[in-house]
Write an enzyme that holds these catalytic residues in place. Structure first.
Site, PDB file in Angstrom:
ATOM      1  N   HIS A   1      -7.395  -3.426   9.658  1.00 49.41           N
ATOM      2  CA  HIS A   1      -8.516  -4.162   9.342  1.00 49.41           C
ATOM      3  C   HIS A   1      -9.179  -4.550  10.606  1.00 49.41           C
ATOM      4  O   HIS A   1      -9.237  -5.433  11.770  1.00 49.41           O
ATOM      5  CB  HIS A   1      -8.272  -5.814   8.943  1.00 49.41           C
ATOM      6  CG  HIS A   1      -7.689  -5.491   7.844  1.00 49.41           C
ATOM      7  ND1 HIS A   1      -6.856  -6.721   7.239  1.00 49.41           N
ATOM      8  CD2 HIS A   1      -7.193  -4.658   6.939  1.00 49.41           C
ATOM      9  CE1 HIS A   1      -6.220  -6.145   5.985  1.00 49.41           C
ATOM     10  NE2 HIS A   1      -6.511  -5.150   5.744  1.00 49.41           N
TER      11      HIS A   1
ATOM     12  N   HIS B   1      -3.173   2.116   8.311  1.00 51.42           N
ATOM     13  CA  HIS B   1      -4.102   1.149   7.612  1.00 51.42           C
ATOM     14  C   HIS B   1      -4.310  -0.183   8.294  1.00 51.42           C
ATOM     15  O   HIS B   1      -3.439  -0.785   8.512  1.00 51.42           O
ATOM     16  CB  HIS B   1      -3.864   0.861   5.980  1.00 51.42           C
ATOM     17  CG  HIS B   1      -4.681   0.037   5.520  1.00 51.42           C
ATOM     18  ND1 HIS B   1      -6.053  -0.067   5.660  1.00 51.42           N
ATOM     19  CD2 HIS B   1      -4.228  -1.372   5.144  1.00 51.42           C
ATOM     20  CE1 HIS B   1      -6.728  -1.215   4.927  1.00 51.42           C
ATOM     21  NE2 HIS B   1      -5.425  -2.084   4.893  1.00 51.42           N
TER      22      HIS B   1
ATOM     23  N   HIS C   1     -12.872  -4.066   3.640  1.00 49.83           N
ATOM     24  CA  HIS C   1     -11.704  -4.134   3.626  1.00 49.83           C
ATOM     25  C   HIS C   1     -10.978  -3.615   5.156  1.00 49.83           C
ATOM     26  O   HIS C   1     -10.668  -4.358   5.818  1.00 49.83           O
ATOM     27  CB  HIS C   1     -10.913  -3.377   2.464  1.00 49.83           C
ATOM     28  CG  HIS C   1      -9.338  -3.555   2.506  1.00 49.83           C
ATOM     29  ND1 HIS C   1      -8.546  -3.336   1.179  1.00 49.83           N
ATOM     30  CD2 HIS C   1      -8.692  -3.738   3.388  1.00 49.83           C
ATOM     31  CE1 HIS C   1      -7.494  -3.714   1.764  1.00 49.83           C
ATOM     32  NE2 HIS C   1      -7.436  -3.624   2.852  1.00 49.83           N
TER      33      HIS C   1
ATOM     34  N   GLU D   1     -17.610  10.370  22.221  1.00 50.66           N
ATOM     35  CA  GLU D   1     -16.100  10.615  22.127  1.00 50.66           C
ATOM     36  C   GLU D   1     -15.815  11.066  20.478  1.00 50.66           C
ATOM     37  O   GLU D   1     -15.034  11.574  20.118  1.00 50.66           O
ATOM     38  CB  GLU D   1     -15.250   9.801  22.346  1.00 50.66           C
ATOM     39  CG  GLU D   1     -14.991   9.799  23.843  1.00 50.66           C
ATOM     40  CD  GLU D   1     -14.583  10.859  24.702  1.00 50.66           C
ATOM     41  OE1 GLU D   1     -13.539  11.547  24.176  1.00 50.66           O
ATOM     42  OE2 GLU D   1     -15.409  11.248  25.726  1.00 50.66           O
TER      43      GLU D   1
ATOM     44  N   GLU E   1       0.906  -1.225   0.050  1.00 44.62           N
ATOM     45  CA  GLU E   1       0.051  -0.039  -0.026  1.00 44.62           C
ATOM     46  C   GLU E   1       0.770   1.272   0.110  1.00 44.62           C
ATOM     47  O   GLU E   1       0.449   2.292   0.389  1.00 44.62           O
ATOM     48  CB  GLU E   1      -0.810   0.050   1.137  1.00 44.62           C
ATOM     49  CG  GLU E   1      -2.014  -1.338   1.257  1.00 44.62           C
ATOM     50  CD  GLU E   1      -3.215  -1.062   0.376  1.00 44.62           C
ATOM     51  OE1 GLU E   1      -2.995  -0.093  -0.510  1.00 44.62           O
ATOM     52  OE2 GLU E   1      -3.990  -1.863   0.424  1.00 44.62           O
TER      53      GLU E   1
HETATM   54 ZN   LIG Z   1      -5.678  -3.958   4.176  1.00 42.81          ZN
END
Ligand SMILES: [Zn+2]
Length: 275
Positions: free
Chosen positions: A139, A137, A209, A168, A113
């Site tokens: 999951h 990034h 994703h 919050e 990525e």
């Molecule tokens: Zn990912």
């Protein structure tokens, strides 16, 4: 800050991602654009690779250095072998190529990525006036579950749902959460769309994703993701316990945002009226 302290902080972040179930197998990736103090901690390094062409151009990041997690590497292993699982890269003078200065041993590369991270860094460097340095990034299961649970999710609906399910949220991400329809992981299209969204937001959800979070440092990026994930967990727990019976109202959210002087986007509240 010395080199070891910085590496330990990256390892702490990736360990926390693993511990929370956000980084199964080789899932998740982290990048940190070094500030002046951190750059000083990595002074005097020579290039350990040739210049490697990027698939995107990031001229505003010329000469910048980043800590990245490695492609195919498991975030849970960063703490036991940082020199294998993370690395330091440097961009060239026009932001079109990078070389490795440290890490990724023996023949590794930064995350797949990479394009999404660099384009995101270019955007947030500009849009935050050089304040934001971290991109994560990961999951997060409950956020991902929401993208399967609703057929009609949108930026406004997802933002309003999270804001209304945890007090919050409006303070931690007052500009909301961008929702991006599914795109191929690692593609330049996904990178471009994510970077564009980060001009307004600090969080971007990738349908079916995961999520991207940004901040001044890894703590802030991690914290924003965690608060959004917590709100999604609360929603799903309520749904499993017979359904959501009440949510934070517009008036309550107005009061919270006012109390904390949030520069927020109340128009997003209409995306999900709550119950
Ligand atoms: Zn990912």
């Amino acid at each position: 800050m010395n080199r070891e302290t910085l590496i330990n902080h990256v390892a702490k972040t990736t360990r926390d991602m693993w511990d929370r179930g956000w980084a199964e197998a080789n899932g998740g990736n982290v990048s940190l654009r070094l500030n002046d103090e951190q750059n000083a901690a990595f002074a005097g390094l020579q290039g350990q690779s040739e210049w490697i062409q990027l698939s995107v151009e990031a001229p505003s990041l010329q000469g910048e250095r980043f800590i990245f997690t490695g492609t195919g590497r498991y975030l849970r292993n960063v703490e036991i072998a940082p020199e294998r699982n993370i690395g330091l890269i440097e961009l060239n003078n026009n932001g079109t190529a990078y070389r490795i200065l440290w890490g990724f041993e023996p023949n590794g590369r930064p995350t797949s990525e990479l394009a999404a991270h660099l384009l995101s860094h270019a955007t947030i460097k500009d849009s935050t006036n050089n304040y934001a340095h971290a991109v994560i990034h990961t999951h997060t299961p409950s956020i991902i579950a929401l993208t399967y649970a609703f057929a009609d999710l949108s930026t406004a609906k997802l933002t309003a749902l999270l804001w209304r399910m945890h007090a919050e949220c409006v303070v931690v991400f007052p500009k909301g959460v961008e929702f991006l329809p599914w795109m191929m992981a690692g593609s330049d299209d996904l990178g471009q769309a994510t970077a564009a969204a980060l001009r307004q937001r600090t969080l971007v959800v990738w349908e079916q994703h995961g999520i991207v979070g940004t901040g001044r440092n890894l703590d802030e990026a991690f914290g924003r993701i965690y608060v959004a994930e917590k709100a999604a967990e609360i929603y799903l727990a309520c749904a499993a316990a017979g359904g959501v019976k009440k949510t934070l109202t517009d008036a309550q959210l107005q009061a919270i945002a006012g109390n904390f002087r949030c520069n927020w986007e109340p128009s997003l509240l209409a995306g999900w009226p709550g119950v």
